[in-house]
Design an enzyme around this catalytic site. Structure first.
Site, PDB file in Angstrom:
ATOM      1  N   ASP A   1       0.837  -1.202   0.000  1.00 44.76           N
ATOM      2  CA  ASP A   1       0.000   0.000   0.000  1.00 44.76           C
ATOM      3  C   ASP A   1       0.872   1.252   0.000  1.00 44.76           C
ATOM      4  OD1 ASP A   1      -1.854   2.077   0.625  1.00 44.76           O
ATOM      5  OD2 ASP A   1      -3.181   0.580   1.490  1.00 44.76           O
TER       6      ASP A   1
ATOM      7  N   HIS B   1      -7.706  -1.234 -10.150  1.00 47.72           N
ATOM      8  CA  HIS B   1      -7.552  -0.056  -9.292  1.00 47.72           C
ATOM      9  C   HIS B   1      -6.384   0.829  -9.727  1.00 47.72           C
ATOM     10  CE1 HIS B   1      -7.642   2.400  -5.678  1.00 47.72           C
ATOM     11  NE2 HIS B   1      -6.361   2.141  -5.488  1.00 47.72           N
TER      12      HIS B   1
END
Length: 404
Positions: free
Chosen positions: A220, A311
């Site tokens: 992330d 994404h």
């Protein structure tokens, strides 16, 4: 640890190192001593780390990843006037300078006696509601965020007159900082809501500085812009009004992850939804974690290597007219909901010069075309103007408060 204890650890370390130099295998108690000594050294180093408070920008914007991130929003108490708010900001600034240096503040509760600063940062932002209360003009960058599809925003855990982000490598250090500011703000502000998150602790992952993982198991923050990138300052830092120079605008979102539904997907489908390999973080177009996305690359069957609804494609600057944000994220896990599903996800924070041209543009695209959005629920939202940093002798928000 006493001096005697320190000498004993040092002696064990020397004995272990001597055994290694002589070619002996280190096993059992000797091997444990080496591991323990190394761990103690890492912990001491983490505790001593200091991020200077003063600077052109508030330190929390560009600070490296920390093990803990807490966010608290405050509302101004009825009757608190501009004079009291100015005094509070002066007190908060003085306290933050001392806390980030590992120095007790006046009236300290001794909660962290013996602790170092542990990379503490204290970053303060102002909501549009505070500017309205002060009678100050509200810049367009603080326009309310629009409603997005699938939002489930709880007003009681959103917005606020003042927002404060605390990051550090120790949760007790943050708790102490929050308690200190809350005590100093008593009579001027009260806590509206507070949330706590966590990230990777130093020394846990094999590679220093490795990108942390979120609760979906994905790396992330891989695509975050870097200060050395062309145009970084213009994309992240505000230029007007004058009191915002050197500052940024912070979007806060509490994003619940539908982890049970996510876990039902096979790994290859999870990777297609995100657009990156789960193990290495490399884009599905090939390379390593930090290889640039090749959005045009096709698989042998003619399909896009990075799927159209992935994404990373939908969030990319290429897909959003160059829109760029500086992300900070901390996982949270607050137990389980009444239906048994995990109440867990991401405390998402994004810094940018103007949310209208950055977060809002990106989120509008994600909410309509991003496959990952099916597994997310945005439950809290806030927007704050984070003024520039301080020089010694000045206080946060001084240009705003003295221009009223």
């Amino acid at each position: 640890m006493t001096d005697s204890g320190s000498r004993q650890v040092g002696r064990r370390r020397l004995l272990a190192i001597g055994a290694l130099a002589g070619g002996a295998a280190v096993t059992g108690a000797a091997g444990a001593a080496v591991t323990a000594a190394a761990g103690e050294g890492t912990q001491r180093s983490m505790g001593r780390r200091r991020i200077p408070f003063d600077g052109l920008h508030q330190a929390g914007i560009l600070a490296p990843n920390a093990a803990h991130g807490w966010f608290a929003a405050f509302d101004v108490r009825p009757g608190a006037d501009t004079h009291r708010l100015r005094a509070m900001l002066q007190e908060w600034t003085a306290a933050a300078r001392r806390l980030t240096a590992g120095v007790p503040s006046p009236g300290d509760d001794a909660m962290v006696t013996g602790y170092g600063p542990a990379s503490l940062t204290v970053t303060v932002g102002f909501g549009a509601s505070l500017l309205r209360r002060l009678g100050a003009p509200i810049p367009g960058a603080l326009d309310p965020l629009p409603a997005f599809p699938r939002d489930a925003i709880d007003p009681a855990r959103s917005d606020g007159d003042v927002g404060v982000l605390f990051t550090a490598d120790d949760a007790l250090v943050i708790a102490h900082a929050l308690r200190t500011l809350t005590r100093l703000g008593n009579g001027a502000v009260r806590v509206r809501w507070q949330m706590t998150g966590f990230s990777t602790t130093g020394g846990v992952v094999a590679a220093p500085g490795a990108t942390p993982r979120n609760l979906m198991g994905q790396l992330d923050g891989t695509g975050n812009p870097r200060p050395q990138d062309p145009g970084f300052a213009g994309q992240i830092f505000a230029r007007d009004p004058a009191w915002m120079r050197g500052g940024s605008h912070l979007v806060f979102r509490r994003i619940r992850m539908l982890l049970d539904e996510w876990d039902r997907l096979p790994r290859h489908r999870q990777e297609q939804v995100v657009g990156r390999r789960k193990d290495t973080g490399a884009p599905l177009s090939g390379g390593t974690e930090h290889t640039a996305l090749d959005l045009d690359k096709q698989n042998p069957d003619g399909g896009l290597a990075i799927p159209a609804s992935a994404h990373v494609r939908q969030a990319s600057a290429q897909a959003n007219e160059g829109a760029t944000i500086l992300r900070k994220g901390f996982s949270y896990f607050d137990g389980h909901r009444p239906d048994g599903a995990p109440d867990a996800g991401l405390l998402f924070m994004a810094f940018q010069a103007d949310p209208r041209n950055a977060f809002t543009r990106i989120q509008q695209r994600l909410s309509g075309a991003d496959d990952l959005s099916r597994f997310l629920r945005h439950e809290s939202s806030a927007l704050f103007a984070v003024p520039g940093g301080c020089r010694p002798g000045r206080y946060l928000g001084q240009d705003l408060m003295e221009g009223l």
